[in-house]
Every structure is written in structure tokens, then in C-alpha cells.
Design a protein around this motif. Structure first.
Motif, PDB file in Angstrom:
ATOM      1  N   ASP A 180       0.840  -1.204   0.000  1.00 17.66           N
ATOM      2  CA  ASP A 180       0.000   0.000   0.000  1.00 17.66           C
ATOM      3  C   ASP A 180       0.873   1.252   0.000  1.00 17.66           C
ATOM      4  O   ASP A 180       0.619   2.208  -0.747  1.00 17.66           O
ATOM      5  N   GLN A 200      -2.059  11.791   0.501  1.00 11.14           N
ATOM      6  CA  GLN A 200      -2.183  10.757  -0.534  1.00 11.14           C
ATOM      7  C   GLN A 200      -3.125   9.637  -0.104  1.00 11.14           C
ATOM      8  O   GLN A 200      -3.890   9.112  -0.929  1.00 11.14           O
ATOM      9  N   THR A 201      -3.071   9.257   1.160  1.00  5.44           N
ATOM     10  CA  THR A 201      -3.967   8.187   1.619  1.00  5.44           C
ATOM     11  C   THR A 201      -5.406   8.680   1.716  1.00  5.44           C
ATOM     12  O   THR A 201      -6.347   7.922   1.443  1.00  5.44           O
ATOM     13  N   SER A 233       2.445   1.859  -3.300  1.00  4.82           N
ATOM     14  CA  SER A 233       1.503   2.127  -4.389  1.00  4.82           C
ATOM     15  C   SER A 233       1.164   3.611  -4.476  1.00  4.82           C
ATOM     16  O   SER A 233       0.530   4.049  -5.442  1.00  4.82           O
ATOM     17  N   LEU A 234       1.565   4.399  -3.468  1.00  5.18           N
ATOM     18  CA  LEU A 234       1.324   5.836  -3.494  1.00  5.18           C
ATOM     19  C   LEU A 234       2.203   6.489  -4.557  1.00  5.18           C
ATOM     20  O   LEU A 234       3.291   6.015  -4.869  1.00  5.18           O
ATOM     21  N   ARG A 236      -7.212   8.394  -1.438  1.00  5.16           N
ATOM     22  CA  ARG A 236      -7.628   7.023  -1.730  1.00  5.16           C
ATOM     23  C   ARG A 236      -8.665   6.499  -0.744  1.00  5.16           C
ATOM     24  O   ARG A 236      -9.074   5.347  -0.835  1.00  5.16           O
ATOM     25  N   TRP A 266      -8.214   6.020   2.510  1.00  5.02           N
ATOM     26  CA  TRP A 266      -7.640   5.238   3.599  1.00  5.02           C
ATOM     27  C   TRP A 266      -7.556   6.096   4.856  1.00  5.02           C
ATOM     28  O   TRP A 266      -7.089   7.230   4.810  1.00  5.02           O
TER      29      TRP A 266
END
Length: 510
Positions: free
Chosen positions: A225, A244-245, A228-229, A248, A250
Motif C-alpha cells: 500500500d 495521498q492516503t 503504491s502511493l 484514496r 484510507w
């Protein structure tokens, strides 16, 4: 008395079981003595200084987790102490220190242990993989450890892992507070890349699940994970991580009632100022890299990271009436929209003061009809004006002498592309309002010679302007045709208000 064969077998079985039991008791006592000796050695060693102690959980944790250290200053840090504490608890733990370039002065690191320093700066004489930190992470998890954190027990990491495995389905990270100087605060955020904006909102209590945490934390997440950023190692960290999370979806959950001790940093005022200055610079760079130009803070304050009056605008020359950002699935940057609003209001006030007959034209009138504002992807403001009224307004009447800058820094000029006038936000920033002169001819408003650069460049009946009316636009009442819908459908076609399209829908779709 003579024993039977069955009795002999039974006696032998009893004696054999007794022997086995005695052996087990002896081994148990021996093991307890060894453990007690280890404890005494451990206590004595703690008084003399940290030593490596192999715990039963060490190999399993070290096989699953790689420690990554990213955010620290080369001029003051406690990286050495942090690494020693990690190796004290887990001697086999792999540690990856990620730096922008080789630190100066060099880091003082333990001579033993699996510690790798990876520079993101590409060297011409080395393989590009040496600048890729992910090449050195082959475990299931990464543990992102801040500078100064001091591990004292394997239970600290085990608790984080346990919380991760019991997490809610939308939680992608688990964090443990590091240091006790600051109260940990949850915050939420809305990242809108299309509109180039980031908006922070205050979250709940520290134990709540949210999109980010203020303060210093040790953060656990799956390595796949993390890598994947788009920019996993962007500084300042972990703020860049949370942006960034959040994009997505998260979230992060904090381990309840868990605080990891930490060494204090930047107690010297000069180093504190130096650190803050670098942090602010990295924050500005991060927003530029992420394409974020407007940041709304939870206290209502707004920070701008885009163009200003003294800088060029955010985009270049527009081709085919389609700005470059539309091809990137983005709309007009908010700083540009703000500059257009300021310029338009300035022009409106001057035209009103002059008593000129003007009206909203083209896409600007379309934006007013839809939501009383500039279309979110438009890049200028268009006005029409009676040609005979140009002489009423000195800023326009004097343009035969050349362009000029007014007292508020707006630049008035005659456009080089045709017979119209342009008011720019500043000499450096060319966001602008265009004023198109029309004159009546046999009941029709015409410009005489059309360049046909826009689909709305057509003659129209003067009855749309007799009389003029006003519409709400940019929080003002602005002059407009008396039949807005009819005027727009004449220029753009039926249903244009209700069915938004980009300027060249055959090239860029919404």
C-alpha cells in the motif's frame, strides 16, 4: 509372594512414568533458573547501557516489518539513538533511512545491524535501483518511525500490529503517539485534485478513526500500500502521506493509551527557526508537486500556493479555446479564478462609474446563468460594450496612446489579436477581462469583422439589450441582456444552460 506377569508389567509402567515425570520436573527447574539468570543479566545490562536481547517474538516481527525513517534534519537529529533502541528490541530488524541526498554532517550509525541509507538523488555512476527505497523493503509491513523515537519493549510494535489486524475495513494505517509534549489531534481532509484544493476539517478525539494526525507518530501500514502511493517519500512527512492516503479513502487509527518515549529536538532557538523555515519550504514544494493551490484550514483561514499578482498565471497560451489543464482532467486553478474575479469586479466598477452600456457576454453570461459565478473551467471574462460609449471611460478612451497600468496595478491595453480591449490582472499575470465593442446596424448588434475564434462570435438583435437588465455575478448585480436564456441559446444552441460542455467537446469530454 509370587507376582503374575500382568502385575510385573503394571509395576514397570508405573516406575517408567515416575521416571519421565522426574525428568520433566528437572528440566522445568533448569529452564526457570536460566530465565532468572537472563533477567539478572538484562537488569544489570540496562544499568550499564543497552545491549541486544533476542526475544521470542523478535524473528517473527523482523521477518514481517521493515523500519523506514524519512523525516529528520541533517543539522540536528537523534537517528543514532532511535536505531540503537530498535536494534536493542529487535536485533534482526531491517532499517531503511531515506534521504534526499547524503546527509552532512554524516549520520552516526551503529556498526552492526541491517541498516541501509538510501539517497533519492540519482548518481550517474550508480544503478538507478540504488535510489529506489522500495528495492530494500521485502516485508509485509513498513513501520514509519520518526526521528527521536525510542523503543523500549517489543510490546510497543506488537500492540500496533494487533491493532492493525483488528482494524475497521477502511483503515489503512495504525499509529502510535511518539513523545508526550503535544496532544494528538485527529483531522479530516477533502482532497479535490480537479479543483486544485485541499480542505482540512477538525476530526474527533485522538482515539477516533480519521484521515490524519497532528504531532509525531510511529505509523504501520502494508508495504504494498505504501509503495503504491504516487510519492510515498515526499516531504514533509507524514503530512504528505496523509494527503495521498486520504485521496484514496484510507484512514488512520491511533493505538489507544499508547505513547512511545522520544528524545527532544530543536531546543536551541536558532535550530528551531532553521527547522521551521525548511519545513515551510518543503510544504510549499509538496503542494506544488501535488498540484494543490488552495488550502483551507480547519480554523477557516485560507492559504494560497498558486499564482499571484506578481507572478505569471498558472497556465500558458490557450489553443482551440481549450486550456491545457482540461486535458489533465482539471479545472481552472482557484488562484486564477480568484484573480479573474478581482479583475472583473474592478472593471465593472469603472464601467458603472463611467455610465457605459455594457453586458456580460459568452461564457461569462453562461456562468452567471448557471451559478452566478465564472464557469469552473473558464479562463477569462467576456463583456460587450456599445462602441459609442468607449469615449465615456478614460481608461478605454486613452488606449490609442498605448497601454497603461492603473493605480491598482491592472493593465489596460488594446488587444493585438483584433479590435477589442483587454484588462490584465497585472503586468506579470495575464489573467484578463476582454471587452468587445459592438455597434447597432439595422437593428442588429455587430462588430463588423469577426475573427470567429469562438462559437459565440455572431451578430444578434439589439432587442436583447433594449433595455438591459442585471443578473447576479461575482456577488454583484451586473449588466446583462434582458433575455438571458434566449441570448445564450442564440449563441450556443438549445439547452446550453442545462447541459454543460467543455469548449471543444469532441476533443475533451467532461
Amino acid at each position: 509372594m509370587r507376582l503374575s506377569r500382568c502385575q510385573c508389567i503394571l509395576i514397570f509402567a508405573v516406575l517408567f512414568n515416575a521416571f519421565i515425570l522426574c525428568c520433566l520436573v528437572f528440566l522445568q527447574l533448569r529452564l526457570e533458573n536460566v530465565n532468572q539468570e537472563d533477567v539478572m543479566v538484562n537488569v544489570k545490562s540496562r544499568k550499564q547501557g543497552p545491549v541486544k536481547v533476542v526475544k521470542h517474538t523478535s524473528s517473527s516481527i523482523a521477518d514481517r516489518v521493515t523500519v523506514v525513517i524519512r523525516e529528520f534534519e541533517d543539522f540536528e537529529n537523534h537517528i543514532g539513538e532511535t536505531i540503537k533502541s530498535i536494534l536493542y528490541v529487535y536485533e534482526d530488524m531491517r532499517i531503511v533511512i531515506v534521504v534526499d541526498k547524503a546527509p552532512y554532517p554524516p549520520l552516526t550509525l551503529p556498526e552492526d545491524g541491517d541498516v541501509k541509507v538510501v539517497s533519492l538523488k540519482i548518481s550517474l555512476d550508480k544503478h538507478p535501483n540504488t535510489s529506489c527505497p522500495e528495492q530494500f523493503v521485502d516485508t509485509e509491513f513498513v513501520l514509519l518511525v520518526p526521528d527521536g523515537a525510542i523503543l523500549t519493549s517489543p510490546k510497543q510494535v506488537e500492540k500496533v500490529l494487533s491493532t492493525f489486524h483488528s482494524r475497521h475495513r477502511d483503515v489503512g494505517m495504525v499509529a502510535a503517539k511518539v513523545g508526550g509534549d503535544m496532544t494528538s489531534q485527529c483531522f479530516n481532509m477533502d482532497v479535490n485534485l480537479k479543483q486544485w484544493t485541499l480542505t482540512y476539517q477538525q476530526g474527533g478525539a485522538a482515539q477516533d478513526i480519521c484521515y490524519g494526525l497532528d504531532g509525531s507518530h510511529m505509523i504501520l501500514m502494508r508495504a504494498d500500500d505504501f509503495h503504491s502511493l504516487s510519492r510515498p517519500y515526499q516531504r514533509p512527512f507524514p503530512r504528505s502521506l496523509f494527503i495521498q492516503t486520504a485521496l484514496r479513502g484510507w484512514k488512520v487509527a491511533q493505538v489507544p493509551t499508547s505513547t512511545i518515549p522520544a528524545k527532544k529536538l530543536f531546543t536551541d532557538p536558532h535550530n528551531q527557526w532553521k527547522h521551521q523555515t525548511r519545513h515551510d519550504s518543503r510544504l510549499k514544494t509538496m503542494y506544488k508537486e501535488f498540484g494543490i493551490k488552495k488550502v483551507g484550514l480547519s480554523n477557516g483561514r485560507v492559504e494560497w500556493y498558486g499564482c499571484r499578482k506578481e507572478t505569471p498565471r498558472c497556465f500558458g497560451t490557450v489553443v482551440d479555446d481549450t486550456p491545457e489543464y482540461l486535458y489533465e482532467n482539471r479545472w481552472t486553478p482557484p488562484c486564477c479564478l480568484q484573480a479573474l474575479r478581482e479583475t472583473a469586479r474592478h472593471v465593472f466598477h469603472i464601467l458603472e462609474k463611467c455610465g457605459a452600456r455594457y453586458w456580460l457576454e459568452g461564457g461569462s453570461l453562461l456562468g452567471a446563468a448557471r451559478h452566478a459565478d465564472i464557469i469552473p473551467w473558464d479562463y477569462d471574462v467576456d463583456l460587450g460594450i456599445y462602441k459609442d460609449d468607449l469615449e465615456k471611460c478614460p481608461p478605454l478612451n486613452m488606449l490609442h496612446e498605448g497601454s497603461h497600468t492603473d493605480s491598482e496595478g491592472f493593465v489596460w491595453e488594446k488587444a493585438t489579436e483584433g479590435e477589442f480591449y483587454r484588462i490584465q490582472y497585472s503586468a506579470q499575470n495575464h489573467l484578463h477581462v476582454d471587452i468587445w465593442p459592438f455597434h447597432p446596424q439595422n437593428g442588429v448588434m455587430t462588430r463588423g469583422l469577426w475573427t470567429q475564434s469562438h462559437r459565440q462570435d455572431v451578430d444578434f438583435p439589439e432587442r436583447f439589450l433594449v433595455p438591459l437588465r442585471t443578473v447576479k455575478f461575482l456577488e454583484m448585480q451586473v449588466s446583462a441582456p434582458n433575455d438571458v436564456k434566449g441570448f445564450l441559446e442564440l449563441k450556443f444552441g438549445k439547452g446550453v444552460i442545462e447541459n454543460p460542455q467543455y469548449p471543444q467537446p469532441n476533443k475533451v469530454h467532461m
